[in-house]
Write an enzyme that holds these catalytic residues in place. Sequence first.
Site, short mmCIF file in Angstrom:
data_model
loop_
_atom_site.label_atom_id
_atom_site.label_comp_id
_atom_site.label_asym_id
_atom_site.label_seq_id
_atom_site.Cartn_x
_atom_site.Cartn_y
_atom_site.Cartn_z
CE LYS A 11 40.74 31.62 45.35
NZ LYS A 11 39.65 32.28 44.57
CE1 TYR A 51 38.92 36.32 48.20
CE2 TYR A 51 38.74 34.52 49.76
CZ TYR A 51 39.22 35.04 48.56
OH TYR A 51 40.00 34.25 47.74
CG ASN A 114 38.93 31.22 41.05
OD1 ASN A 114 39.33 30.89 42.17
ND2 ASN A 114 38.54 32.44 40.76
CG HIS A 117 43.84 35.40 46.51
ND1 HIS A 117 42.82 36.29 46.31
CD2 HIS A 117 44.86 36.10 47.07
CE1 HIS A 117 43.21 37.49 46.73
NE2 HIS A 117 44.44 37.40 47.19
CD GLU A 128 45.23 40.19 49.19
OE1 GLU A 128 44.12 40.64 48.85
OE2 GLU A 128 45.89 39.41 48.45
P1 ADP Z 1 39.93 37.44 41.62
O1 ADP Z 1 40.17 36.26 42.53
O2 ADP Z 1 40.23 37.12 40.18
O3 ADP Z 1 40.64 38.70 42.09
P2 ADP Z 1 37.48 38.61 42.66
O4 ADP Z 1 38.33 39.38 43.59
O5 ADP Z 1 36.47 39.35 41.85
O6 ADP Z 1 38.35 37.74 41.65
O7 ADP Z 1 36.66 37.51 43.47
C1 ADP Z 1 37.26 36.83 44.56
C2 ADP Z 1 36.90 35.36 44.48
O8 ADP Z 1 35.49 35.22 44.68
C3 ADP Z 1 37.14 34.71 43.12
O9 ADP Z 1 38.48 34.33 42.91
C4 ADP Z 1 36.19 33.54 43.17
O10 ADP Z 1 36.72 32.47 43.97
C5 ADP Z 1 35.00 34.14 43.90
N1 ADP Z 1 34.00 34.66 42.95
C6 ADP Z 1 34.10 35.77 42.18
N2 ADP Z 1 33.02 35.98 41.42
C7 ADP Z 1 32.18 34.95 41.73
C8 ADP Z 1 30.86 34.58 41.28
N3 ADP Z 1 30.21 35.30 40.37
N4 ADP Z 1 30.33 33.45 41.82
C9 ADP Z 1 30.96 32.72 42.74
N5 ADP Z 1 32.21 33.01 43.21
C10 ADP Z 1 32.81 34.10 42.71
MG MG Z 2 40.37 39.74 43.88
#
Ligand code: ADP
Ligand code: MG
Length: 139
Positions: A11, A51, A114, A117, A128
């Site tokens: 990212k 997304y 974070n 992905h 994807e």
């Molecule tokens: P993951 O990436 O672990 O699969 P999710 O699919 O739940 O997590 O969420 C997609 C992405 O959205 C996350 O990796 C993060 O970048 C962002 N995200 C998730 N939850 C939050 C939140 N509470 N606040 C801000 N950004 C978030």
């Molecule tokens: Mg996810």
Amino acid sequence: MAVERTLSIIKPDAVEQNNIGNILAMIQGAGLEIIGMRMLQLSRAQAEGFYEVHRDRPFFGELVEFMTRGPVVVAALEGDNAVARYRTLMGATDPAEATEGTIRKAYGTDIGENACHGSDSVENGKIEVGYFFPEYVLR
Ligand code: ADP
Ligand code: MG
């Protein structure tokens, strides 16, 4: 165990912090094969489409802003059980909850920024990888 494909995205936060090489080294160190890779700037439409499942979540706008603010590295990974193995290597969505030795523990900043992905299911791995590598049809 079945050979699977999963999509990794390094990212914008991790690209900005010069962690492309470190993350790719962790991926290769874990024995996941990089079968396709590209650096690109996501358009708003691409980020929103990717997304789409999160469109109704409160963080959707913030997520799209973040994912389009700078270049990302998308990579198609392949290996036995690759989807779950890469999720384990990434660590928890919130880096504060990620365990030692994971990408998000090492390079993530917060639950939004974070570092990486990874596809969350075998089916989504196929979808994807196809989103960014339409020429890589699963055998
Ligand atoms: P993951 O990436 O672990 O699969 P999710 O699919 O739940 O997590 O969420 C997609 C992405 O959205 C996350 O990796 C993060 O970048 C962002 N995200 C998730 N939850 C939050 C939140 N509470 N606040 C801000 N950004 C978030
Ligand atoms: Mg996810």
